[in-house]
Design an enzyme around this catalytic site. Sequence first.
Site, PDB file in Angstrom:
ATOM      1  N   SER A  41       0.870  -1.180   0.000  1.00  0.00           N
ATOM      2  CA  SER A  41       0.000   0.000   0.000  1.00  0.00           C
ATOM      3  C   SER A  41       0.907   1.231   0.000  1.00  0.00           C
ATOM      4  O   SER A  41       1.103   1.881   1.005  1.00  0.00           O
ATOM      5  CB  SER A  41      -0.918  -0.014   1.215  1.00  0.00           C
ATOM      6  OG  SER A  41      -0.170  -0.004   2.413  1.00  0.00           O
ATOM      7  N   HIS A 154      -3.432  -6.157   2.723  1.00  0.00           N
ATOM      8  CA  HIS A 154      -2.460  -7.113   3.266  1.00  0.00           C
ATOM      9  C   HIS A 154      -3.047  -8.502   3.521  1.00  0.00           C
ATOM     10  O   HIS A 154      -2.349  -9.379   4.017  1.00  0.00           O
ATOM     11  CB  HIS A 154      -1.855  -6.580   4.570  1.00  0.00           C
ATOM     12  CG  HIS A 154      -0.943  -5.415   4.357  1.00  0.00           C
ATOM     13  ND1 HIS A 154      -0.404  -4.693   5.384  1.00  0.00           N
ATOM     14  CD2 HIS A 154      -0.477  -4.838   3.220  1.00  0.00           C
ATOM     15  CE1 HIS A 154       0.360  -3.723   4.894  1.00  0.00           C
ATOM     16  NE2 HIS A 154       0.325  -3.792   3.583  1.00  0.00           N
ATOM     17  N   GLN A 162      -6.515  -1.890   7.214  1.00  0.00           N
ATOM     18  CA  GLN A 162      -5.322  -2.714   7.000  1.00  0.00           C
ATOM     19  C   GLN A 162      -4.712  -3.313   8.274  1.00  0.00           C
ATOM     20  O   GLN A 162      -4.318  -4.457   8.293  1.00  0.00           O
ATOM     21  CB  GLN A 162      -4.290  -1.848   6.271  1.00  0.00           C
ATOM     22  CG  GLN A 162      -3.042  -2.543   5.839  1.00  0.00           C
ATOM     23  CD  GLN A 162      -2.147  -1.599   5.045  1.00  0.00           C
ATOM     24  OE1 GLN A 162      -2.393  -1.350   3.871  1.00  0.00           O
ATOM     25  NE2 GLN A 162      -1.116  -1.074   5.673  1.00  0.00           N
ATOM     26  N   GLU A 163      -4.594  -2.486   9.332  1.00  0.00           N
ATOM     27  CA  GLU A 163      -3.827  -2.955  10.490  1.00  0.00           C
ATOM     28  C   GLU A 163      -4.503  -2.624  11.818  1.00  0.00           C
ATOM     29  O   GLU A 163      -4.825  -1.470  12.086  1.00  0.00           O
ATOM     30  CB  GLU A 163      -2.423  -2.310  10.482  1.00  0.00           C
ATOM     31  CG  GLU A 163      -1.659  -2.638   9.218  1.00  0.00           C
ATOM     32  CD  GLU A 163      -0.362  -1.854   9.070  1.00  0.00           C
ATOM     33  OE1 GLU A 163       0.177  -1.372  10.092  1.00  0.00           O
ATOM     34  OE2 GLU A 163       0.090  -1.708   7.922  1.00  0.00           O
ATOM     35  N   GLU A 204       1.699  -9.485   7.304  1.00  0.00           N
ATOM     36  CA  GLU A 204       2.521  -9.008   8.414  1.00  0.00           C
ATOM     37  C   GLU A 204       2.418  -9.902   9.652  1.00  0.00           C
ATOM     38  O   GLU A 204       2.798  -9.516  10.754  1.00  0.00           O
ATOM     39  CB  GLU A 204       2.156  -7.554   8.742  1.00  0.00           C
ATOM     40  CG  GLU A 204       2.392  -6.655   7.527  1.00  0.00           C
ATOM     41  CD  GLU A 204       2.341  -5.176   7.805  1.00  0.00           C
ATOM     42  OE1 GLU A 204       1.798  -4.771   8.857  1.00  0.00           O
ATOM     43  OE2 GLU A 204       2.844  -4.413   6.969  1.00  0.00           O
ATOM     44  N   ASP A 241      -3.867   1.297  11.710  1.00  0.00           N
ATOM     45  CA  ASP A 241      -3.504   1.874  10.411  1.00  0.00           C
ATOM     46  C   ASP A 241      -4.531   1.402   9.394  1.00  0.00           C
ATOM     47  O   ASP A 241      -4.371   0.344   8.774  1.00  0.00           O
ATOM     48  CB  ASP A 241      -2.099   1.445   9.966  1.00  0.00           C
ATOM     49  CG  ASP A 241      -1.774   2.001   8.574  1.00  0.00           C
ATOM     50  OD1 ASP A 241      -2.559   2.822   8.066  1.00  0.00           O
ATOM     51  OD2 ASP A 241      -0.731   1.611   7.995  1.00  0.00           O
ATOM     52  N   GLU A 285      -2.973   5.865  12.359  1.00  0.00           N
ATOM     53  CA  GLU A 285      -2.108   6.181  11.205  1.00  0.00           C
ATOM     54  C   GLU A 285      -2.969   6.237   9.942  1.00  0.00           C
ATOM     55  O   GLU A 285      -3.850   5.400   9.759  1.00  0.00           O
ATOM     56  CB  GLU A 285      -1.046   5.079  11.094  1.00  0.00           C
ATOM     57  CG  GLU A 285      -0.151   5.188   9.867  1.00  0.00           C
ATOM     58  CD  GLU A 285       0.756   3.962   9.744  1.00  0.00           C
ATOM     59  OE1 GLU A 285       1.122   3.355  10.771  1.00  0.00           O
ATOM     60  OE2 GLU A 285       1.078   3.613   8.597  1.00  0.00           O
ATOM     61  N   ASP A 312       1.524   8.573   7.130  1.00  0.00           N
ATOM     62  CA  ASP A 312       2.382   7.635   6.401  1.00  0.00           C
ATOM     63  C   ASP A 312       2.408   8.042   4.927  1.00  0.00           C
ATOM     64  O   ASP A 312       3.310   8.758   4.487  1.00  0.00           O
ATOM     65  CB  ASP A 312       1.844   6.211   6.607  1.00  0.00           C
ATOM     66  CG  ASP A 312       2.532   5.162   5.736  1.00  0.00           C
ATOM     67  OD1 ASP A 312       3.555   5.478   5.114  1.00  0.00           O
ATOM     68  OD2 ASP A 312       2.051   4.007   5.674  1.00  0.00           O
ATOM     69  N   LYS A 337       9.728   5.169   7.153  1.00  0.00           N
ATOM     70  CA  LYS A 337      10.060   3.946   6.416  1.00  0.00           C
ATOM     71  C   LYS A 337      11.266   4.248   5.534  1.00  0.00           C
ATOM     72  O   LYS A 337      11.201   5.139   4.673  1.00  0.00           O
ATOM     73  CB  LYS A 337       8.895   3.558   5.503  1.00  0.00           C
ATOM     74  CG  LYS A 337       7.656   3.009   6.188  1.00  0.00           C
ATOM     75  CD  LYS A 337       6.519   2.967   5.168  1.00  0.00           C
ATOM     76  CE  LYS A 337       5.341   2.168   5.652  1.00  0.00           C
ATOM     77  NZ  LYS A 337       4.136   2.451   4.800  1.00  0.00           N
ATOM     78  N   HIS A 365       8.358  -1.057   9.435  1.00  0.00           N
ATOM     79  CA  HIS A 365       8.753  -2.020   8.396  1.00  0.00           C
ATOM     80  C   HIS A 365       7.920  -1.776   7.147  1.00  0.00           C
ATOM     81  O   HIS A 365       7.105  -0.852   7.098  1.00  0.00           O
ATOM     82  CB  HIS A 365       8.474  -3.446   8.918  1.00  0.00           C
ATOM     83  CG  HIS A 365       7.007  -3.689   9.187  1.00  0.00           C
ATOM     84  ND1 HIS A 365       6.462  -4.940   9.324  1.00  0.00           N
ATOM     85  CD2 HIS A 365       5.962  -2.821   9.343  1.00  0.00           C
ATOM     86  CE1 HIS A 365       5.159  -4.842   9.542  1.00  0.00           C
ATOM     87  NE2 HIS A 365       4.834  -3.577   9.560  1.00  0.00           N
ATOM     88  N   ARG A 366       8.080  -2.640   6.127  1.00  0.00           N
ATOM     89  CA  ARG A 366       7.160  -2.685   4.991  1.00  0.00           C
ATOM     90  C   ARG A 366       6.427  -4.028   5.035  1.00  0.00           C
ATOM     91  O   ARG A 366       6.871  -4.971   5.697  1.00  0.00           O
ATOM     92  CB  ARG A 366       7.907  -2.583   3.647  1.00  0.00           C
ATOM     93  CG  ARG A 366       8.658  -1.298   3.398  1.00  0.00           C
ATOM     94  CD  ARG A 366       7.878  -0.036   3.670  1.00  0.00           C
ATOM     95  NE  ARG A 366       6.632   0.131   2.949  1.00  0.00           N
ATOM     96  CZ  ARG A 366       6.389   1.061   2.032  1.00  0.00           C
ATOM     97  NH1 ARG A 366       7.355   1.898   1.697  1.00  0.00           N
ATOM     98  NH2 ARG A 366       5.200   1.187   1.458  1.00  0.00           N
ATOM     99  N   SER A 367       5.336  -4.122   4.290  1.00  0.00           N
ATOM    100  CA  SER A 367       4.629  -5.410   4.290  1.00  0.00           C
ATOM    101  C   SER A 367       5.464  -6.497   3.611  1.00  0.00           C
ATOM    102  O   SER A 367       5.340  -7.675   3.940  1.00  0.00           O
ATOM    103  CB  SER A 367       3.254  -5.273   3.650  1.00  0.00           C
ATOM    104  OG  SER A 367       3.347  -4.637   2.395  1.00  0.00           O
ATOM    105  N   LYS A 388       6.559  -0.358  14.514  1.00  0.00           N
ATOM    106  CA  LYS A 388       5.670  -1.431  14.054  1.00  0.00           C
ATOM    107  C   LYS A 388       6.472  -2.289  13.110  1.00  0.00           C
ATOM    108  O   LYS A 388       7.097  -1.810  12.160  1.00  0.00           O
ATOM    109  CB  LYS A 388       4.385  -0.894  13.441  1.00  0.00           C
ATOM    110  CG  LYS A 388       4.492  -0.074  12.189  1.00  0.00           C
ATOM    111  CD  LYS A 388       3.090   0.115  11.585  1.00  0.00           C
ATOM    112  CE  LYS A 388       3.154   0.670  10.195  1.00  0.00           C
ATOM    113  NZ  LYS A 388       1.852   0.724   9.526  1.00  0.00           N
TER     114      LYS A 388
HETATM  115  C1  2PG Z   1       1.876   0.658   5.982  1.00  0.00           C
HETATM  116  C2  2PG Z   1       2.814  -0.459   5.566  1.00  0.00           C
HETATM  117  C3  2PG Z   1       3.503  -1.210   6.631  1.00  0.00           C
HETATM  118  P1  2PG Z   1       3.065  -1.292   3.143  1.00  0.00           P
HETATM  119  O1  2PG Z   1       0.929   0.996   5.273  1.00  0.00           O
HETATM  120  O2  2PG Z   1       2.118   1.307   6.987  1.00  0.00           O
HETATM  121  O3  2PG Z   1       2.666  -1.766   7.587  1.00  0.00           O
HETATM  122  O4  2PG Z   1       2.311  -1.255   4.563  1.00  0.00           O
HETATM  123  O5  2PG Z   1       4.471  -1.684   3.393  1.00  0.00           O
HETATM  124  O6  2PG Z   1       2.289  -2.279   2.322  1.00  0.00           O
HETATM  125  O7  2PG Z   1       2.967   0.095   2.584  1.00  0.00           O
HETATM  126 MG    MG Z   2       0.618   2.838   6.791  1.00  0.00          MG
END
Ligand code: 2PG
Ligand code: MG
Length: 426
Positions: A41, A154, A162-163, A204, A241, A285, A312, A337, A365-367, A388
């Site tokens: 994403s 994800h 998403q999270e 994740e 998030d 987020e 983000d 990131k 991190h990234r997914s 995270k």
């Molecule tokens: C986010 C990230 C990480 P992605 O949106 O914050 O959790 O996802 O790495 O897919 O952008």
């Molecule tokens: Mg995010």
Amino acid sequence: MNIKNVLAREVLDSRGNPTVEVEITLNGDIKARGISPSGASTGEKEAVELRDGDRKRYGGKGVEKAVEGIQTEVQKAIVNHKFATQKEFDQFLIGLDGTPDKSRLGANAILALSIAFARASSLANKIPLYRQLFDRERYVMPVPCMNVINGGRHADNNINFQEFMIAPHHAPSFKESIRMGEEVFHTLKDLLRKKGYATGVGDEGGFAPNLKSDEEALEIILEAIIAAGYQPGKDISICLDPATSEMWSDGKYQFFKSDKKELSSDEMIQLWESWIKQYPIILLEDGLGENDWEGWQKLTKKLASQIELVGDDIFCTNPKIIQKGIHQKIANSVLIKLNQIGTIWETLEAVSLAQQNDYHCFISHRSGETEDTTIADLVVATNAGHIKTGSGCRTERIAKFNQLLRIEEELGTKATFAGLETFKFN
Ligand code: 2PG
Ligand code: MG
């Protein structure tokens, strides 16, 4: 640091997609590696990954061009050259690439180089990576925000957001905090199983069940926190998030999984206000999308005094955009990131800009991840206080937790655990 050799290769990330690994050798045969992660994403203004686009290999996702760029052009330019600092090395690469978004050599190539250089420097200086990134007297160990339920892009389930993360903040140390988180993670698995839900995990490492609604994710997490013997809000709180840039289309937020409703920006803000009243949420987020700056201003005005609002996609770890956001009073925290901006030096610049303006930094991190644990050292180096890096399983996530356990042990009394304070604003 005199560079003796540089090697690159195509390796794989946690989704089985190609990514770039770099090995730098310094004079004295000090050798270190870096690997780039990869998002799903992604924000529109992120530095650009160089992918081959040859559909016959990895569906176009190969990184042989990025590897070749390192093996030829970058190698010629940096081997037998001296770089005194990370800034010098990273600026050299930025100049060599020559594009504003690192698209020529690829941000995936440049970041792997930047990480390998940082690691090689730490070995040459005989200091841990976190100290190489920022040398301080005392360090703060982060609260792990563990993404226990995955949805959105994800996971192939029916959850829109998403999270759904738990933040075990009421602990004396990182070690105890991660234990609390894992206990809730395992309790949540039992609860899901008892309720007849699937317990397979998403990208994740969080569970990815088909729930009746997004609210049910919150309810069941609360149930798990209590069943594991903790008090929601006091011991463990919730961070979200929802990654709403993925939902934004035609000026509305479209729920693309369960209950296919559409909400306006104002209605989304109302939704967050009601959730914050109802649940112990301490961090939100991307509560609104990256192209909804007006909405973000309203959201910030309404909720910034109550919770941490992390940008983000809207900031993409880019100091120029963060500066604009600070000026326009957008959010009160920046997601950090490495590969969104593409070098260690620029990432540290983004952190210091945010911190100087009393914004929090949430290291991420990234997914699509790998065994590279640089972000564990980064969160300690920056005293950012929270990270995270996934849920309670999957080694590419746990590798970061394990590195944090080692760092905490090594620092001993030179480290304090961040706790709930880290989410607060004075
Ligand atoms: C986010 C990230 C990480 P992605 O949106 O914050 O959790 O996802 O790495 O897919 O952008
Ligand atoms: Mg995010």
